[in-house]
Scaffold this active site. Sequence first.
Site, PDB file in Angstrom:
ATOM      1  N   ASN A 100      41.156 -62.641 -34.205  1.00  0.00           N
ATOM      2  CA  ASN A 100      40.371 -62.002 -33.385  1.00  0.00           C
ATOM      3  C   ASN A 100      40.708 -62.345 -31.813  1.00  0.00           C
ATOM      4  OD1 ASN A 100      37.418 -61.153 -32.300  1.00  0.00           O
ATOM      5  ND2 ASN A 100      37.560 -63.423 -31.749  1.00  0.00           N
ATOM      6  N   ASP A 197      39.189 -65.541 -40.178  1.00  0.00           N
ATOM      7  CA  ASP A 197      38.606 -66.324 -39.145  1.00  0.00           C
ATOM      8  C   ASP A 197      37.574 -65.350 -38.121  1.00  0.00           C
ATOM      9  OD1 ASP A 197      38.516 -69.022 -37.542  1.00  0.00           O
ATOM     10  OD2 ASP A 197      39.302 -67.753 -36.104  1.00  0.00           O
ATOM     11  N   GLU A 233      34.966 -64.858 -42.833  1.00  0.00           N
ATOM     12  CA  GLU A 233      34.051 -65.825 -42.181  1.00  0.00           C
ATOM     13  C   GLU A 233      33.104 -65.225 -41.280  1.00  0.00           C
ATOM     14  OE1 GLU A 233      33.691 -67.901 -39.350  1.00  0.00           O
ATOM     15  OE2 GLU A 233      33.789 -69.767 -39.988  1.00  0.00           O
TER      16      GLU A 233
HETATM   17  C1  LAG Z   1      36.098 -70.150 -36.356  1.00  0.00           C
HETATM   18  N1  LAG Z   1      35.624 -69.264 -37.256  1.00  0.00           N
HETATM   19  O1  LAG Z   1      34.961 -68.077 -37.074  1.00  0.00           O
HETATM   20  C2  LAG Z   1      36.655 -71.110 -36.973  1.00  0.00           C
HETATM   21  O2  LAG Z   1      36.296 -71.719 -38.220  1.00  0.00           O
HETATM   22  C3  LAG Z   1      36.388 -72.277 -35.853  1.00  0.00           C
HETATM   23  O3  LAG Z   1      36.860 -73.491 -36.146  1.00  0.00           O
HETATM   24  C4  LAG Z   1      36.842 -71.885 -34.444  1.00  0.00           C
HETATM   25  O4  LAG Z   1      36.485 -72.749 -33.195  1.00  0.00           O
HETATM   26  C5  LAG Z   1      36.573 -70.472 -34.142  1.00  0.00           C
HETATM   27  N2  LAG Z   1      36.343 -69.533 -35.274  1.00  0.00           N
HETATM   28  C6  LAG Z   1      37.696 -69.589 -33.396  1.00  0.00           C
HETATM   29  O5  LAG Z   1      38.624 -69.573 -33.988  1.00  0.00           O
HETATM   30  C7  LAG Z   1      37.187 -73.908 -33.180  1.00  0.00           C
HETATM   31  C8  LAG Z   1      36.422 -74.862 -32.629  1.00  0.00           C
HETATM   32  C9  LAG Z   1      36.030 -74.615 -31.113  1.00  0.00           C
HETATM   33  C10 LAG Z   1      37.201 -74.469 -30.334  1.00  0.00           C
HETATM   34  C11 LAG Z   1      37.950 -73.109 -30.765  1.00  0.00           C
HETATM   35  C12 LAG Z   1      39.222 -72.772 -30.356  1.00  0.00           C
HETATM   36  O6  LAG Z   1      35.202 -75.041 -33.359  1.00  0.00           O
HETATM   37  O7  LAG Z   1      35.340 -75.832 -30.453  1.00  0.00           O
HETATM   38  O8  LAG Z   1      37.055 -74.206 -29.228  1.00  0.00           O
HETATM   39  O9  LAG Z   1      38.400 -73.650 -32.376  1.00  0.00           O
HETATM   40  O10 LAG Z   1      40.031 -73.990 -30.256  1.00  0.00           O
HETATM   41  C13 LAG Z   1      37.752 -74.980 -28.157  1.00  0.00           C
HETATM   42  C14 LAG Z   1      36.690 -75.838 -27.264  1.00  0.00           C
HETATM   43  C15 LAG Z   1      35.619 -74.884 -26.347  1.00  0.00           C
HETATM   44  C16 LAG Z   1      36.877 -73.965 -25.532  1.00  0.00           C
HETATM   45  C17 LAG Z   1      37.958 -73.181 -26.351  1.00  0.00           C
HETATM   46  C18 LAG Z   1      38.708 -72.582 -25.642  1.00  0.00           C
HETATM   47  O11 LAG Z   1      35.613 -76.588 -28.219  1.00  0.00           O
HETATM   48  O12 LAG Z   1      35.025 -75.527 -25.488  1.00  0.00           O
HETATM   49  O13 LAG Z   1      36.040 -72.856 -24.816  1.00  0.00           O
HETATM   50  O14 LAG Z   1      38.410 -74.242 -27.198  1.00  0.00           O
HETATM   51  O15 LAG Z   1      39.813 -73.388 -24.887  1.00  0.00           O
HETATM   52 CA    CA Z   2      36.352 -59.908 -30.796  1.00  0.00          CA
END
Ligand code: LAG
Ligand code: CA
Length: 490
Positions: A100, A197, A233
Site C-alpha cells: 500500500n 498488509d 488484513e
Molecule cells: C498494518 N496493517 O494494515 C500492519 O499490521 C501494521 O503493523 C503497520 O503499522 C501498518 N499496517 C502499516 O504497514 C506499523 C505500526 C505503526 C508504524 C507503521 C510504519 O503499527 O506504528 O508507524 O508500521 O512503520 C510508525 C509510527 C507513526 C509514523 C509512521 C511513519 O508509529 O507515528 O507516522 O511510522 O513514520
Molecule cells: Ca492507499
Amino acid sequence: FNNPHAKHGRQAIVHLFEWKWNDIAAECERFLAPKGYAGVQISPPTESILLTSPWRPWWERYQPISYNLCSRSGNESELRDMITRCNNVGVNIYVDAVINHMCGAGGGEGTHSTCGTYFSAKNRDFPSIPFSGFDFNEGKCKSASGDIENYNDINQVRDCRLVSLLDLALEKDYVRGKVADYMNNLIDMGVAGFRVDASKHMWPGDLTVIYGSLHNLNTRWFNGGARPFMFQEVIDMGGEAIQASDYFPLGRVTEFKYGAKIGNVFRKWNGEKLSYTKNWGEGWGFMPDGNALVFIDNHDNQRGHGGGGSAILTFWDARIYKMAVAYMLAHPYGVARVMSSFRWNRADDWQGPPSHEDGSTKDVQVNADDTCGDGWVCEHRWRQITNMATFRNVVDGQPHSNWWDNGNNQVAFGRGNRGFIVFNNDDWHLDVTLNTGMPGGTYCDVISGQRDGERCTGKTINVGDDGRAHFKISNTEEDPMVAIHADSKL
Ligand code: LAG
Ligand code: CA
C-alpha cells in the site's frame, strides 16, 4: 485465492514474527513439519527503512524502501534457501506483503535502509524500483494534512497516507506492474501466498488487477494451476464505511472480531460466558466460514496497535491464552493462525526483536524441553498449543458435535467421532459424564501430556462403548481443560 494449499492435511498457520530466514528453515525441518503445522507467515522480506529513534522498532519493516529481498531476517539467498527447505518438508511460506505504501513522508533521504540502498522520502524517490513522485497518491488525496483523518470517508482511507506512509498510486499500470513483479518473484521462488498488509487502504478494484497478474504457484511443489493463497488484513470491528465483505471476492480476510470476542469470553468481561459460544462463528456475526482467517492475537494487537483493545489475549495471560488458542484450534470455523512472539518491555510497544548491540536479530535459541529462550516466546511450541494444532489436523472435516455446557463457563464439544475437548473456566470444579461421540477405549489427554507409544505422559480418559466418558477438571489446575482425539488413543 481462498485455499492455503496445505500439504498432508495440515491445517494451522504460524506467524514466526521477526524470525530470521535461517531459523525458520531449521524450524520447518525440526519442528513444524513433524508436528504438522501447515505453513508460516513470515515478516516482510523487502528492504526497509532503518530507524534509530526509537532504536530499530519492529515496525520499520512496514516501511519498504525497495523491493530488494534484503531485510533484518536475512538476504535473498537465505530467503530462497528457507522457501526451498520448508517446501521440501511440506510447510508452506506466506509472505507479509506491504504494497500500500513505502516509508513515512518524514523518512528523510540517504542510505539508512536495511541494505544501504539510497532513497529520498522528501522527493518521493525510490530509485531502485524505481518509484517517483508520479507514483504516489498525493494529488488524489483530499484530506487537509495528506494523511487519513476520517475513517468514514472511503476515498481518504484509500488515497491518503496511513500514519504518514507514502501512499502508492495502485491505479497506475506502472505501479501495479512493479508490485506484481515483486510478488511474482516470490511466487516463482516457491511461496504459497500472501498476507496483504493494510488491505483496507487499497481499492478492491486495484487489488483485483494485481492479483489477476500473479503467477500460478511453482509446480515444483504445487499442483498446476494453483493460485496463491491471499489473506487481506482488514480491521473491521463494525461501524466503518469500509467492510471486510468488500474484500471477499479477493480471497480470505482477517476476522478481527474473533480475537476481540474470545478475549471477552475467557476474561468474563462484558457479561460474556463460555456457554454463549455454542453458536461460535457465523452465529456471532462473524464473516462466512469460507472467508475467514482467524487468530487470537496478532503482532499489532498483542501490543496495543491495530484493532481489539485490551480484551485481546496474549502469551502474557498464558493460562487463558492457551485455553483460547485451544478453543480456536478445536473449532471448525476459519483458517487458523497461531502467533509466535518475542518478549518486549510492555511500556515500549515499539521494541524490535531480540537483537545484538549492532541491531542484528538474535538466533532463536531452542532449549532441550522444546521451549525457546533469549527473548523468543515460541507459543507454537507450547505443548498445549502444538498438540491442539495436531488435534485440528486429526479432526479435519468433522462437524462440530456433542455440545455440552453448564450454563456458565464450563463447556465441551466434539468433532464427529475424531476428537473431543472440555473446558472449565468457572471458579469451581467440573465433574461430569459426557457423550463424546468417540469410539470406546482409553485416550491420552493432549493438554496435560501426550501419547508416547503405548504410554500417556498426561491424564488418561476412559471412553465407554456408549461413547460416554467421565471428566473431572479442577479450576485450580495449571490448564483447566482436557482434549482427546483419534490419534491419542492408547
Ligand atoms: C498494518 N496493517 O494494515 C500492519 O499490521 C501494521 O503493523 C503497520 O503499522 C501498518 N499496517 C502499516 O504497514 C506499523 C505500526 C505503526 C508504524 C507503521 C510504519 O503499527 O506504528 O508507524 O508500521 O512503520 C510508525 C509510527 C507513526 C509514523 C509512521 C511513519 O508509529 O507515528 O507516522 O511510522 O513514520
Ligand atoms: Ca492507499
